[in-house]
Structures are given as C-alpha cells and as structure tokens.
Design an enzyme around this catalytic site. Structure first.
Site, PDB file in Angstrom:
ATOM      1  N   LYS A 112       0.450  -1.115  -0.071  1.00  0.00           N
ATOM      2  CA  LYS A 112      -0.162  -0.076  -0.078  1.00  0.00           C
ATOM      3  C   LYS A 112       0.882   1.474  -0.049  1.00  0.00           C
ATOM      4  O   LYS A 112       0.449   2.214  -0.605  1.00  0.00           O
ATOM      5  CB  LYS A 112      -0.930  -0.028   0.980  1.00  0.00           C
ATOM      6  CG  LYS A 112      -2.133  -1.269   0.999  1.00  0.00           C
ATOM      7  CD  LYS A 112      -2.893  -1.291   2.081  1.00  0.00           C
ATOM      8  CE  LYS A 112      -4.168  -2.260   1.718  1.00  0.00           C
ATOM      9  NZ  LYS A 112      -3.859  -3.602   1.876  1.00  0.00           N
TER      10      LYS A 112
HETATM   11  C1  LIG Z   1      -4.509  -4.541   1.450  1.00  0.00           C
HETATM   12  C2  LIG Z   1      -3.658  -5.947   1.279  1.00  0.00           C
HETATM   13  C3  LIG Z   1      -4.108  -7.061   0.391  1.00  0.00           C
HETATM   14  C4  LIG Z   1      -5.471  -6.911  -0.290  1.00  0.00           C
HETATM   15  O1  LIG Z   1      -5.338  -5.982  -1.263  1.00  0.00           O
HETATM   16  P1  LIG Z   1      -6.678  -5.347  -1.936  1.00  0.00           P
HETATM   17  O2  LIG Z   1      -6.124  -4.178  -2.955  1.00  0.00           O
HETATM   18  O3  LIG Z   1      -7.500  -4.912  -0.935  1.00  0.00           O
HETATM   19  O4  LIG Z   1      -7.241  -6.487  -2.881  1.00  0.00           O
HETATM   20  C5  LIG Z   1      -3.302  -8.035   0.309  1.00  0.00           C
HETATM   21  N1  LIG Z   1      -2.237  -8.199   0.938  1.00  0.00           N
HETATM   22  C6  LIG Z   1      -1.747  -7.285   2.063  1.00  0.00           C
HETATM   23  C7  LIG Z   1      -0.411  -7.315   2.774  1.00  0.00           C
HETATM   24  C8  LIG Z   1      -2.521  -6.168   2.156  1.00  0.00           C
HETATM   25  O5  LIG Z   1      -2.181  -5.327   2.830  1.00  0.00           O
END
Ligand SMILES: *Cc1c(COP(=O)(O)O)cnc(C)c1O
Length: 465
Positions: A112
């Site tokens: 993210k």
């Molecule tokens: C947020 C997250 C996901 C899921 O991502 P999306 O964009 O919501 O599908 C998967 N793995 C980790 C470690 C995350 O932080």
C-alpha cells in the site's frame, strides 16, 4: 482526462477533483472515461527506465491538466526515495517461469506504500494550490491505516482518521498505526469487523452535509489515484520480463480487489496480461464469485491473512462497469441488489467472459501455513501469509502455456506477521532496523463504537480548525 462514476449520477470530474473527492457522491467509484493505451513500440520504449521514470510515463495520461510532467516527476521522486530497495519493486525468480515481485520495501512494509506515498504529497500539492483542507477517513484491515498515516502525518492541509477493527489486526500492524504521534493523526479502534469499518466510512460519505462540513476525503482503494499508482508496478514487471513480446499472468492476494484491478487497468493499457489470479483466504467471496457467477456475502472469519478478511470487495464495482460496457444503470441495479440481499448474479455470458481472464483459488489457514513452510524450504524465501496465498494460487491457477511468465505479488514483509510466520516455519522474521523498537514504543488509540453519529462527533472533535 475526464472521470465518470460507475453509478452514472455524479458529475464528470477532472483528475484533481476525483483525487480530492475519493468516493463519487452517488455512491459510485470514479473511473476514466476512456483508457489511455500504449502501442507495442511505446511499451518497448519503457525498457531500461528506472522505476521512477517508468512511473511518470505510465501515470502521466491519467493526470490531465491537473499536474505537469515535472509535478508528477517530483511526486514520484519523493515517493520512491522512501523505499529502501534500489529497484523499488524488485523481482525475485522462484521457478523456471515464476517470479515474486516484492512490493513491501516502503516505510510500512506493505504494497500500500506504493500508492499512498504518492497520494500523501499529491493531496498536499492539490490542496495547497486550491487553498483547501481535507479530513481523510480510512477504514483499514491492517495495512492501509499505517500506510495512510505514514503518507499524511504532519501535512498541513490534511487531518487523518483511521478506523481499524479492534483486536483483528496483528500487533505489528496495530503498532505501526498507534505509535505515530502527530497532531493530525487519529487512530480509532472500532468495535466490529473491517467490513463494519468500511460501512462506517461509506455512511459518512453518504451524509452530504457532514461530508461538506468536514471536507471528507478517502485514501482507500476507492480513490482512483491509488489504482493509478498501482498500475505502475504491473507495467514495471511486464516490461522487465519481456512484454510486449511475452505474455504475462499475475497472481494477487486479494481483498478489496484494488490491487488486482490495477492489473486489469494495465491490461486495458495494452500490457499483454492473459491471466489474473485472485488469491483468497477463507473469506473467499471473490473466488466463489469467479466459480459461480454469484457474489454472495458471508460472515467474515478471522484468518492468518487479516488484510484479506473482507466480504465486500468495493473495487469489483469498477470491473462490473467495464464488463457492462459502462452501463451505469446495470451497475446501480447490481449494487442495490447486493445492499438489500447481500448477493447479486452476473449474466452467464459475462461470467464466461470474466473466466477468460480471471481465476480464483482459496487457501485455508492450514494450507497457508503449509505454503509458507514449503516456500521457505523450496525457494529459500520467507514470505508472509498473504504472499504465500498469492504464490500458491499462481501455481495452481496461473497461466499454463509455453513462453509466458507468472508474477506473484508479495504484498507484505514477513515481519509484519511474525507470529504466523514463526508458527509455520519455526523462524521469527526480524523487523528492518528502522522499526526495531516498534514493539516498545508508546501507543495512542481511541475506542469508538460501531455507530455513525458517535464517529462523526469524534471526527469533529479531532479536526484542527
Ligand atoms: C491490502 C492488502 C491486501 C489486499 O489488497 P486489495 O487491494 O484490498 O485487494 C493483500 N495483502 C496485504 C498484505 C494487504 O495489505
């Protein structure tokens, strides 16, 4: 570049307005009116660029007149400087045709950061120019919260409120949020699940008076800029591994469908992606949807991969809008059915079309733990539970023909989930040096009930103006 809402009842906006708005005011999500695309020679011309140079080329068509190329290059420069790997998103080969793309080298150790390290300074730039402020409210299943806080802390024009499901995130995840002390950061522990947190955020956005009063905005993956920034690493991996002259599959541990939707966007832009695999844990609404053509919500169960403990995947709405040929009335009807009954079906021709590109695969916690152990044994790589799900899903449901490659996205650093990794492998992953004292830093967090009015009061009280 103009953006339209998936529900067709909100104003058509430019990039800057879309970023600051987050959710469209008809409850829909903003998407570009048309997809910019690169021809094969343009894709080839990206070979050899640095991550930052490539990022500017991929994102420039989306920003329209809101930013100059120089503005965008500055943002990307600021963002990538905070990653502690020179490649930003390094690729590690784990099999003859199989690669792992490590997306966890940013400040909070999850993918993210890729989008939020752009979005934080982008907000500041746009707001300062417009003489405006915003209150950002984010629901987090664990990783968005810390990434949002790290991206927005101490920014003059932004107050941040992060809602996380109390007791349902890992200690490391919680501490990455609660140990940040900044006047504009508020970490709120909600008595409920991630879906409750997400529903609270949606209800705040649904209250137009409140929304205008506090200048509400969102950094969840409902915000278009996040998807845009995530398209970059699909392009990066694709170009590095031989696109456009080689076909690619990606496997993505998926919750809100934001990350994998960015892969779909890369494909719309002309990257030859012929398989996108959804990796699920037991909260497998997406895998069931792909298997049956019915989106049916169930109760959320806690798992070893908490960032995917989700039963409402907001960004599927963007995919539906594309699959329905931008027919907003169809999307509105499906979303209304889902709101009322917790389920909707897609027509069978559309379901078949989806299967032409997407596959799903689910792992329960035992299988996830076994996968972490086996991956360490066979590749020497320690992976977190989410990344393990992606790798196995890619191996089971990834592309099969000769000549192409499958890239699994490693979405978090193993040290973000040390208990799960240690139980599975017997080895406790260490946090990077800069976070070594995380577990002993003091915490600040406020409990809030699962109630919109109460939350509104907390936000009003926390604003700096
Ligand atoms: C947020 C997250 C996901 C899921 O991502 P999306 O964009 O919501 O599908 C998967 N793995 C980790 C470690 C995350 O932080």
């Amino acid at each position: 570049m103009r953006y339209v809402s998936t529900r067709g009842k909100a104003p058509v906006l430019g990039f800057d307005e879309v970023v600051l708005a987050g959710l469209a005011n008809d409850g829909g999500l903003y998407v570009p009116e048309e997809w910019p695309s690169l021809d094969e020679d343009e894709w080839r011309s990206l070979r050899g660029l640095s991550y930052a140079e490539l990022a500017v080329r991929v994102m420039l068509p989306y920003v329209g007149a809101a930013l100059t190329e120089e503005d965008l290059a500055d943002l990307v420069e600021t963002a990538t400087a905070r990653f502690d790997h020179p490649a930003v998103a390094p690729l590690r080969q784990v099999g003859p045709h199989d690669w792992l793309m490590e997306l966890f080298h940013g400040p909070t150790l999850a993918f993210k950061d890729h989008a939020l390290q752009i979005l934080g300074p982008l907000f500041d730039m746009l707001l300062t120019r417009a003489g405006r402020r915003v209150a950002i409210v984010a629901a987090t299943s664990g990783d968005t919260g810390s990434a949002a806080i790290e991206a927005c802390r101490d920014r003059a024009a932004v107050d941040v409120f992060v809602l996380y499901p109390k007791g349902r995130v890992s200690d490391v995840q919680r501490r990455q949020m609660t140990t940040v002390k900044a006047a504009n950061v508020h970490t709120l522990a909600v008595d409920g699940t991630f879906d409750d947190c997400q529903a609270l955020v949606k209800s705040l956005f649904g209250d137009t008076a409140f929304r205008n009063e506090v200048g509400l905005s969102a950094v969840n993956s409902i915000n278009w800029a996040r998807i845009m920034a995530q398209v970059v690493y699909y392009a990066w991996a694709g170009v590095a591994l031989g696109a456009p002259d080689r076909a690619l599959g990606f496997s993505v541990p998926t919750g809100n469908f934001g990350n994998i939707f960015a892969g779909y966007v890369a494909r719309q832009m002309g990257l030859p992606i012929d398989r996108l695999v959804v990796g699920s844990n037991r909260n497998d609404i997406l895998t069931r949807f792909l298997e049956t053509g019915t989106m049916a919500q169930e109760r959320v169960v806690p798992t070893l991969s908490p960032s995917m403990d989700i039963q409402v995947s907001s960004n599927v709405e963007r995919l539906l809008f594309e699959m329905h040929g931008h027919d907003a009335a169809e999307v509105r009807a499906a979303m209304e059915r889902f709101r009322q009954s917790g389920r909707y079906d897609v027509p069978s021709d559309l379901h078949q079309e989806l299967l032409g590109l997407f596959r799903g695969h689910r792992l329960d916690d035992d299988e996830t733990a076994e996968a972490m152990r086996m991956i360490l044994e066979t590749t020497g790589t320690m992976v977190d539970p989410h990344s393990a799900i992606g790798l196995v899903a890619g191996a089971v449901a990834g592309r099969r023909d000769e000549g192409g490659v499958t890239v699994s996205l490693a979405t978090a650093h193993p040290a973000k989930f040390p208990d799960a990794v240690e139980r599975a492998t017997g080895i406790r992953p260490a946090l990077p040096e800069r976070l070594a004292d995380l577990m002993t830093r003091p915490e600040w967090s406020q409990d809030v009930p699962n109630d919109t009015r109460a939350l509104q009061a907390v936000i009003r009280a926390g604003l700096r103006r």
